[in-house]
Design a protein around this motif. Structure first.
Motif, PDB file in Angstrom:
ATOM      1  N   LEU A 136       0.840  -1.364  -0.053  1.00 42.97           N
ATOM      2  CA  LEU A 136      -0.083   0.050  -0.003  1.00 42.97           C
ATOM      3  C   LEU A 136       0.857   1.074   0.067  1.00 42.97           C
ATOM      4  O   LEU A 136       1.796   1.313   0.506  1.00 42.97           O
ATOM      5  CB  LEU A 136      -0.863   0.053   1.297  1.00 42.97           C
ATOM      6  N   GLY A 137       0.519   2.048  -0.782  1.00 44.54           N
ATOM      7  CA  GLY A 137       1.049   3.442  -0.707  1.00 44.54           C
ATOM      8  C   GLY A 137       0.062   4.682  -0.356  1.00 44.54           C
ATOM      9  O   GLY A 137      -1.031   4.640  -1.224  1.00 44.54           O
ATOM     10  N   VAL A 138       0.522   5.819   0.118  1.00 42.57           N
ATOM     11  CA  VAL A 138      -0.442   6.993   0.112  1.00 42.57           C
ATOM     12  C   VAL A 138       0.339   8.148  -0.165  1.00 42.57           C
ATOM     13  O   VAL A 138       1.549   7.957   0.244  1.00 42.57           O
ATOM     14  CB  VAL A 138      -1.244   6.828   1.465  1.00 42.57           C
ATOM     15  N   THR A 139      -0.289   9.242  -0.314  1.00 36.16           N
ATOM     16  CA  THR A 139       0.392  10.557  -0.533  1.00 36.16           C
ATOM     17  C   THR A 139      -0.666  11.686  -0.107  1.00 36.16           C
ATOM     18  O   THR A 139      -1.843  11.253  -0.014  1.00 36.16           O
ATOM     19  CB  THR A 139       0.922  10.826  -2.013  1.00 36.16           C
ATOM     20  N   TYR A 140      -0.012  12.878   0.483  1.00 32.48           N
ATOM     21  CA  TYR A 140      -0.580  13.984   1.073  1.00 32.48           C
ATOM     22  C   TYR A 140       0.394  15.140   1.182  1.00 32.48           C
ATOM     23  O   TYR A 140       1.455  14.729   0.950  1.00 32.48           O
ATOM     24  CB  TYR A 140      -1.086  13.485   2.461  1.00 32.48           C
ATOM     25  N   THR A 141      -0.169  16.305   1.475  1.00 30.91           N
ATOM     26  CA  THR A 141       0.701  17.455   1.638  1.00 30.91           C
ATOM     27  C   THR A 141       1.208  17.466   3.064  1.00 30.91           C
ATOM     28  O   THR A 141       0.119  17.399   3.940  1.00 30.91           O
ATOM     29  CB  THR A 141       0.048  18.638   1.237  1.00 30.91           C
ATOM     30  N   GLY A 142       2.592  17.318   3.295  1.00 29.39           N
ATOM     31  CA  GLY A 142       2.774  17.246   4.584  1.00 29.39           C
ATOM     32  C   GLY A 142       3.792  18.629   4.719  1.00 29.39           C
ATOM     33  O   GLY A 142       4.222  19.404   3.830  1.00 29.39           O
ATOM     34  N   TRP A 143       4.520  18.874   6.106  1.00 31.44           N
ATOM     35  CA  TRP A 143       5.342  19.715   5.959  1.00 31.44           C
ATOM     36  C   TRP A 143       6.722  19.152   6.687  1.00 31.44           C
ATOM     37  O   TRP A 143       6.723  18.120   7.394  1.00 31.44           O
ATOM     38  CB  TRP A 143       4.883  21.054   7.076  1.00 31.44           C
ATOM     39  N   VAL A 144       7.917  20.053   6.274  1.00 31.08           N
ATOM     40  CA  VAL A 144       9.233  19.751   6.740  1.00 31.08           C
ATOM     41  C   VAL A 144       9.843  20.997   7.394  1.00 31.08           C
ATOM     42  O   VAL A 144       9.269  22.068   6.971  1.00 31.08           O
ATOM     43  CB  VAL A 144       9.940  19.012   5.634  1.00 31.08           C
ATOM     44  N   LEU A 145      10.616  20.812   7.983  1.00 35.26           N
ATOM     45  CA  LEU A 145      11.485  22.093   8.429  1.00 35.26           C
ATOM     46  C   LEU A 145      12.902  21.647   9.059  1.00 35.26           C
ATOM     47  O   LEU A 145      13.193  20.400   9.246  1.00 35.26           O
ATOM     48  CB  LEU A 145      10.908  22.557   9.798  1.00 35.26           C
ATOM     49  N   ASN A 146      13.807  22.609   9.275  1.00 39.00           N
ATOM     50  CA  ASN A 146      15.067  22.457   9.547  1.00 39.00           C
ATOM     51  C   ASN A 146      15.302  22.629  11.039  1.00 39.00           C
ATOM     52  O   ASN A 146      15.290  23.842  11.339  1.00 39.00           O
ATOM     53  CB  ASN A 146      16.011  23.404   8.768  1.00 39.00           C
ATOM     54  N   SER A 147      15.269  21.676  11.899  1.00 41.87           N
ATOM     55  CA  SER A 147      14.760  21.804  13.111  1.00 41.87           C
ATOM     56  C   SER A 147      16.013  22.892  13.968  1.00 41.87           C
ATOM     57  O   SER A 147      15.470  23.684  14.676  1.00 41.87           O
ATOM     58  CB  SER A 147      14.886  20.376  14.004  1.00 41.87           C
ATOM     59  N   PRO A 148      17.384  22.712  13.737  1.00 42.67           N
ATOM     60  CA  PRO A 148      17.902  23.822  14.398  1.00 42.67           C
ATOM     61  C   PRO A 148      17.659  25.280  13.888  1.00 42.67           C
ATOM     62  O   PRO A 148      17.684  26.179  14.643  1.00 42.67           O
ATOM     63  CB  PRO A 148      19.616  23.545  13.884  1.00 42.67           C
ATOM     64  N   VAL A 149      17.434  25.364  12.703  1.00 45.77           N
ATOM     65  CA  VAL A 149      16.889  26.534  12.208  1.00 45.77           C
ATOM     66  C   VAL A 149      15.566  27.094  12.847  1.00 45.77           C
ATOM     67  O   VAL A 149      15.503  28.494  13.160  1.00 45.77           O
ATOM     68  CB  VAL A 149      17.006  26.595  10.678  1.00 45.77           C
TER      69      VAL A 149
END
Length: 369
Positions: A136-149
């Motif tokens: 099974l595979g799924v997709t959606y819009t997620g977020w990422v960030l640069n944790s130290p920044v």
């Protein structure tokens, strides 16, 4: 009066900002501050990306609600503050042997996993070639960030709101009262309205424990975040870090493992798995080694886990104080404390759980207890 927030991880900083926005005077007491790197300071090491959870019970439904609040807050942050490093990207998840909780019908209709923007189930033709075990595979819009920044950005936001920071090592939660008092000139009546205990694993909480995670930071680019849930229970994650932060690849989940030594075998396994999930990774960087990766760092982080998950509750903290009359006796005092720790790998995903923020319009001057 002042509200004291304990520790400067993502939960502590986010809580401090929300309280300051609502008009409270806030002091953060922490051993480690943004810019520091210590294995016990979990937030800077985090891959920091959004991945939903299935909500099959009351606890999971509550956590999912917090994730929605944080998702909305970070959407505003991404639009207004690009220097925060928050970005919204396509996210993909693959499952080798999905349990009933992750079946197509359940994902879409029952447990809220599909309640995220642009969610859809992948067609079999969209699954990675050579991964016959993926069911099974799924997709959606997620977020990422640069944790130290991002942590440094939160620090600046808090300072701009008048939040005060005190660097100190706390042996017990009660000690925060006295450290704050000393910072106020050691006045016996220096008041604290409440303490926010965002201390990661709490203080002497028998239900709290660390989970060792090994990760690799590479310069190789990947334009989306990818998670592969293997049949053996392990998970491979590929998380781009915006603003030139490279890509974090993980990892391991090892409850109660206190080791901070790097496993070369784990590094090799993780990179081999990642290369098969994102071909872009091994074709987009210079200075590659034989594996196709430009490795910048291999590191260990300790996730602050807790049996039963996040502890988010109010309590009265009883403590002993020196009597003011002659200083030869002790007296009992109490102060409200709000516990907010034990989020494990979900700290960034639920970091705006207390309400408030730029999206809330909270009134100023309200008491927090």
């Amino acid at each position: 009066m002042s509200d004291a927030t304990i520790l400067a991880g993502v939960l502590g900083l986010s809580s401090a900002i929300q309280l300051a926005r609502e008009g409270h005077t806030v002091t953060v007491i922490a051993r480690d501050l943004p810019g520091d790197f210590d294995i016990e300071y979990a937030s800077p090491w985090a891959g920091s990306h959004f991945r939903p959870i299935s909500a099959n019970n009351a606890s999971e439904r509550f956590e999912q609600e917090l994730m929605h609040e944080t998702y909305d807050e970070l959407k505003v942050t991404a639009e207004r503050h690009p220097d925060s490093s928050v970005r919204f990207v396509r996210a993909v998840e693959y499952f080798d042997s999905p349990s009933p909780a992750y079946s197509d019908e359940t994902l879409v209709k029952q447990n809220g996993y599909a309640d995220w923007p642009d969610f859809r189930i992948l067609d079999p033709s969209e699954l990675p070639a050579g991964h016959d075990a993926i069911q099974l595979g799924v997709t959606y819009t997620g977020w990422v960030l640069n944790s130290p920044v991002y942590l440094a950005w939160l620090h600046r936001q808090a300072q701009g709101l008048g939040v005060r920071f005190i660097r100190a090592r706390l042996a017990a939660l009660e000690e925060a009262v006295f450290i704050h008092r000393e910072s106020e000139g050691n006045h016996p009546r220096a008041n604290i309205r409440a303490v926010i205990n965002a201390s990661g694993r709490g203080f002497q909480d028998p239900d709290s424990f660390p989970s060792r995670g090994q990760f690799i930071l590479v310069s190789n680019p990947c334009s989306e975040t990818i998670s592969h849930h293997w049949a053996d229970g392990s998970t491979t994650v590929i998380i781009p870090r915006p603003l030139g932060g490279g890509t974090v690849i993980g990892g391991t989940k090892e409850p109660n493992n206190w080791s901070h030594s790097i496993s070369n075998a784990a590094t090799e396994t993780i990179l081999t798995r990642a290369a098969k999930l994102c071909e872009q990774l091994v074709s987009g960087a210079s200075n590659q080694d034989a594996s196709g990766f430009d490795i910048k760092q291999v590191y260990i982080g300790r996730r602050p886990m807790r049996k039963g998950g996040l502890r988010l509750e109010e309590q009265t903290l009883e403590f002993q104080d020196t009597a003011e009359e002659d200083g030869l006796k002790t007296v009992s005092r109490s102060i409200p404390v709000v516990h907010c720790y034990g989020a494990g790998a979900s700290g960034f995903k639920i970091s705006w759980e207390l309400g408030g923020g730029e999206t809330s319009g909270a009134s100023r001057g309200d008491d927090i207890v």
